[in-house]
Design an enzyme around this catalytic site. Structure first.
Site, mmCIF file in Angstrom:
data_model
loop_
_atom_site.group_PDB
_atom_site.id
_atom_site.type_symbol
_atom_site.label_atom_id
_atom_site.label_comp_id
_atom_site.label_asym_id
_atom_site.label_seq_id
_atom_site.Cartn_x
_atom_site.Cartn_y
_atom_site.Cartn_z
ATOM 1 C CE LYS A 228 4.393 -29.625 -15.582
ATOM 2 N NZ LYS A 228 3.351 -30.423 -15.999
ATOM 3 N NE ARG B 234 1.034 -33.928 -23.260
ATOM 4 C CZ ARG B 234 0.909 -33.071 -22.382
ATOM 5 N NH1 ARG B 234 1.312 -32.013 -22.400
ATOM 6 N NH2 ARG B 234 0.621 -33.078 -21.013
ATOM 7 C CE1 TYR C 170 20.497 -3.594 -31.137
ATOM 8 C CE2 TYR C 170 19.573 -3.952 -28.713
ATOM 9 C CZ TYR C 170 20.456 -3.818 -29.585
ATOM 10 O OH TYR C 170 21.849 -4.337 -29.153
ATOM 11 C CG MET D 141 20.871 -10.322 -24.286
ATOM 12 S SD MET D 141 22.629 -10.896 -24.700
ATOM 13 C CE MET D 141 22.144 -11.072 -26.371
#
Ligand SMILES: *Cc1c(COP(=O)(O)O)cnc(C)c1O
Length: 352
Positions: free
Chosen positions: A34, A130, A251, A299
């Site tokens: 998956k 679930r 940053y 990024m």
């Protein structure tokens, strides 16, 4: 070309699958592919396992059809089942094995006009809460399916919440609840995920469902020498500078050098799926030697510590793989290896 590359070692995938199959006692096994095979490429991984596995597990119909369209004929289980009743037409057409985990999926399946009897995986909620039928609702659901001429066979399944934490008693309680509710219900069962196969000999029966460990990563965290990492995520240093003590990097100026520091710039950032939460100190390897992230991940790039003048522009970087286990990066980022692997994108993918 941007050097970020996900190397997918299909021979490791095959070796890990065989190891899990042995652990599971040789019983039938699904290869769980998956989410694009946990970021490794569903079609290529499925094809590489075709002569070893007894079938595949995917999340949904779209993932199942992708495999069928490339010519895969082995059984494919849809772990979430269908999302709308109309999907059963495709389940029928592509001969898939849907999980049924609630009443509406059950009723819609029995209402559908099947062209041939369907194999159903009936899910029990043995405690994870679930999805699945509660133990006291399970036998009626089973009987409704088993008595229908539309159903070829019913595989009884459940899923564990804590198999990766063997100190907890929950898995044993879930097994007991499952076995009790299945006492008079014949047929195959399935409950072992990777962690259960590794930690719970009691689960070595029925269909195994091999996921993370098949990709060479231990669900228990850390490294496990029985499994060979399938993905190696690599990049290169494409910039270097020497910073004097007291200089910030990146940053937020969150990291400040304490001494003269050689800093390398690496192609790879959070837009590639590398976790932004990986703070200063997160391990990686440069030319095979362990080093660390410095400052915040951007990024498209990140800054790293270079050891010496041998390391600089062009140096090979392993973000995770053989020297640095992806579990270490996940721990440093406060997440799990599953999430990091599934998130890999934009990298060039090379099958080896
Ligand atoms: C994803 C999944 C698995 C595989 O789990 P791993 O921990 O990756 O081995 C097994 N069963 C179900 C129901 C799943 O959703």
């Amino acid at each position: 070309m941007r050097p970020l590359t996900a190397h997918i070692r299909l021979n490791h995938l095959r070796d890990n699958f065989s190891t899990l199959k042995q652990l599971h006692g040789g019983g039938p096994m699904l290869a769980v592919v998956k989410a694009n095979a946990y970021g490794h490429g569903a079609v290529r991984c499925a094809e590489a396992l075709a002569d070893l596995t007894d079938g595949y597990a995917v999340a949904c119909i779209e993932e199942a059809i992708e495999l069928r369209e490339t010519g895969i004929t082995l059984p494919i289980v849809m772990l979430e089942g269908v999302f709308e009743a109309s999907e059963y037409a495709l389940v029928d057409k592509y001969q898939l094995w849907p999980v049924v985990g609630n009443h509406w999926q059950l009723e819609a399946l029995l209402a559908y006009d099947w062209s041939q009897p369907v194999t159903v995986w009936l899910k029990m909620d043995s405690g994870m809460h679930r999805t699945g039928f509660f133990p006291h609702d399970y036998a009626p659901a089973y009987e409704a399916l088993a008595q229908s001429p539309k159903v070829a066979s019913v595989v009884k399944m459940t899923h564990f919440a804590c198999a990766d934490e063997p100190m907890k008693t929950m898995t044993a309680e879930q097994i007991a609840a499952f076995d009790l509710a299945c006492t008079d219900l014949p047929g195959d069962i399935s409950f072992a995920n990777s962690a259960a196969m590794m930690a719970y000999p009691q689960t070595m029966r029925g269909w195994g469902r091999a996921g993370l460990a098949m990709y060479g990563v231990s669900p228990m965290g850390g490294a496990d020498s029985r499994f060979k990492p399938v993905m190696k995520l690599t990049s290169k240093v494409f910039g270097e500078r020497v910073l004097q003590p007291g200089e910030p990097i990146g940053y937020g100026a969150s990291f400040v050098t304490e001494q003269s520091t050689r800093v390398g710039l690496v192609a790879g950032g959070y837009a590639d799926g590398y976790p932004r939460r990986a703070a200063t100190g997160t391990p990686l390897a440069i030319e095979g030697a362990r080093s660390r992230v410095l400052g915040r991940v951007s990024m498209d790039m990140m800054t790293v510590q270079l050891a010496d003048h041998q390391q600089g522009i062009g140096s090979a970087v392993e973000l995770w793989g053989d020297v640095v286990n992806v579990n270490e990066v996940a721990a440093a980022a406060g997440t799990i290896a599953y999430e990091l692997l599934c998130n890999v994108k934009r990298a060039k993918v090379v099958y080896e």
